[in-house]
Design a protein around this motif. Sequence first.
Motif, mmCIF file in Angstrom:
data_model
loop_
_atom_site.group_PDB
_atom_site.id
_atom_site.type_symbol
_atom_site.label_atom_id
_atom_site.label_comp_id
_atom_site.label_asym_id
_atom_site.label_seq_id
_atom_site.Cartn_x
_atom_site.Cartn_y
_atom_site.Cartn_z
ATOM 1 N N ARG A 1 -20.908 5.845 25.121
ATOM 2 C CA ARG A 1 -20.241 4.542 25.134
ATOM 3 C C ARG A 1 -18.725 4.712 25.090
ATOM 4 N N ALA A 2 -18.246 5.641 24.251
ATOM 5 C CA ALA A 2 -16.807 5.877 24.152
ATOM 6 C C ALA A 2 -16.251 6.406 25.472
ATOM 7 N N ALA A 3 -17.012 7.310 26.121
ATOM 8 C CA ALA A 3 -16.569 7.855 27.407
ATOM 9 C C ALA A 3 -16.525 6.768 28.472
ATOM 10 N N LEU A 4 -17.524 5.882 28.464
ATOM 11 C CA LEU A 4 -17.538 4.777 29.419
ATOM 12 C C LEU A 4 -16.343 3.853 29.210
ATOM 13 N N SER A 5 -16.068 3.516 27.948
ATOM 14 C CA SER A 5 -14.944 2.631 27.648
ATOM 15 C C SER A 5 -13.627 3.262 28.071
ATOM 16 N N SER B 1 -28.849 11.751 15.373
ATOM 17 C CA SER B 1 -28.442 12.583 16.512
ATOM 18 C C SER B 1 -28.402 11.764 17.796
ATOM 19 N N ASP B 2 -29.395 10.884 17.969
ATOM 20 C CA ASP B 2 -29.409 10.013 19.146
ATOM 21 C C ASP B 2 -28.233 9.044 19.111
ATOM 22 N N TYR B 3 -27.915 8.536 17.911
ATOM 23 C CA TYR B 3 -26.767 7.629 17.777
ATOM 24 C C TYR B 3 -25.472 8.326 18.174
ATOM 25 N N LEU B 4 -25.278 9.559 17.712
ATOM 26 C CA LEU B 4 -24.050 10.284 18.030
ATOM 27 C C LEU B 4 -23.925 10.513 19.534
ATOM 28 N N GLU B 5 -25.040 10.837 20.177
ATOM 29 C CA GLU B 5 -25.018 11.066 21.624
ATOM 30 C C GLU B 5 -24.722 9.776 22.382
ATOM 31 N N GLN B 6 -25.385 8.687 21.986
ATOM 32 C CA GLN B 6 -25.196 7.417 22.687
ATOM 33 C C GLN B 6 -23.804 6.841 22.439
ATOM 34 N N SER B 7 -23.287 6.977 21.217
ATOM 35 C CA SER B 7 -21.953 6.454 20.932
ATOM 36 C C SER B 7 -20.891 7.246 21.687
ATOM 37 N N ALA B 8 -21.131 8.559 21.883
ATOM 38 C CA ALA B 8 -20.196 9.366 22.671
ATOM 39 C C ALA B 8 -20.190 8.899 24.125
ATOM 40 N N LEU C 1 -26.630 3.991 32.517
ATOM 41 C CA LEU C 1 -25.218 4.063 32.134
ATOM 42 C C LEU C 1 -24.680 5.482 32.280
ATOM 43 N N LEU C 2 -25.474 6.455 31.874
ATOM 44 C CA LEU C 2 -25.045 7.847 32.006
ATOM 45 C C LEU C 2 -24.885 8.222 33.477
ATOM 46 N N GLN C 3 -25.838 7.818 34.309
ATOM 47 C CA GLN C 3 -25.749 8.110 35.741
ATOM 48 C C GLN C 3 -24.549 7.414 36.376
ATOM 49 N N ALA C 4 -24.272 6.181 35.935
ATOM 50 C CA ALA C 4 -23.125 5.449 36.471
ATOM 51 C C ALA C 4 -21.817 6.139 36.102
ATOM 52 N N LEU C 5 -21.734 6.627 34.866
ATOM 53 C CA LEU C 5 -20.531 7.341 34.433
ATOM 54 C C LEU C 5 -20.328 8.608 35.254
ATOM 55 N N GLU C 6 -21.403 9.364 35.467
ATOM 56 C CA GLU C 6 -21.302 10.595 36.250
ATOM 57 C C GLU C 6 -20.901 10.290 37.696
ATOM 58 N N ARG C 7 -21.489 9.229 38.259
ATOM 59 C CA ARG C 7 -21.158 8.856 39.632
ATOM 60 C C ARG C 7 -19.713 8.392 39.737
ATOM 61 N N THR D 1 -31.286 3.050 14.866
ATOM 62 C CA THR D 1 -30.241 3.236 13.860
ATOM 63 C C THR D 1 -29.220 2.113 13.977
ATOM 64 N N LEU D 2 -28.949 1.438 12.866
ATOM 65 C CA LEU D 2 -27.928 0.397 12.822
ATOM 66 C C LEU D 2 -26.631 1.012 12.310
ATOM 67 N N CYS D 3 -25.554 0.844 13.070
ATOM 68 C CA CYS D 3 -24.283 1.487 12.716
ATOM 69 C C CYS D 3 -23.161 0.458 12.680
ATOM 70 N N PHE D 4 -22.295 0.610 11.678
ATOM 71 C CA PHE D 4 -21.134 -0.264 11.539
ATOM 72 C C PHE D 4 -20.013 0.276 12.418
ATOM 73 N N GLU D 5 -19.583 -0.535 13.394
ATOM 74 C CA GLU D 5 -18.573 -0.101 14.354
ATOM 75 C C GLU D 5 -17.168 -0.552 13.970
ATOM 76 N N GLY D 6 -17.045 -1.267 12.852
ATOM 77 C CA GLY D 6 -15.749 -1.790 12.453
ATOM 78 C C GLY D 6 -15.546 -3.215 12.939
ATOM 79 N N ALA D 7 -14.607 -3.917 12.319
ATOM 80 C CA ALA D 7 -14.265 -5.298 12.695
ATOM 81 C C ALA D 7 -15.482 -6.220 12.622
ATOM 82 N N GLY D 8 -16.390 -5.945 11.674
ATOM 83 C CA GLY D 8 -17.555 -6.797 11.498
ATOM 84 C C GLY D 8 -18.631 -6.636 12.551
#
Length: 216
Positions: A103-107, A94-101, A203-209, A77-84
């Motif tokens: 990414r947001a948590a990591l940031s 559904s996979d995009y929503l999970e992965q973007s969540a 990435l998910l494991q790193a966030l949890e750790r 899925t290609l998604c526009f994140e803003g700012a070009g």
Amino acid sequence: PARAHAPVRTLSGGERNRLLLARLFARPANVLVLDEPTNDLDIDTLELLEELLLDYEGTVFLVSHDRSFMDHVCTSTLCFEGAGVWLEYEGGVSDYLEQSARRAALSQNIEKSETSAQSDIHPANTKQSASSEPSFDQQAARSKRKLSYKEQRELDNMPEHIAELEAEQNQIQNMLADSDIYRQAPERAAQLHTRSQQIEEALLQALERWQELETL
């Protein structure tokens, strides 16, 4: 049978869409561009369209508001994140929503860590309490287990580790964005897709750790 010879102008919206899809798949092509293909389709035709797209060996660019349909047929899925900025995510909506969540948590976690590091370097001037009794925060801090040397090193290196994973993932996404790789090196493309999924898990494991180390 008589309906098959009816003029196109007499067909309903759904019948016209089915006719366009029939003509589309009857012609040899390795790339399809579909804009809201599920509009006015009945259940049987929608299921047939899903089967045709799943069996299609070429590349399909699909725009649709039908989330269930996209989850069934889309591999990325290609998604526009803003700012070009456009980012590619594995799977459907559904996979995009999970992965973007994720990414947001990591940031957010990285920003909190950087803010905490800055506050440690430049501590704010605070007044000491006149009371000799330790505060609740002080008691909680005392009860908190001190990290071992190895754990502290792991915590300090976590932002860099996550940044390296994200950099590798962005590099893979750029490589997969080149449509020639699917034609010239399909095995390499499959390996890159597999590696991209492994990075998502890492990435998910790193966030949890990271969260685990910060709460020790």
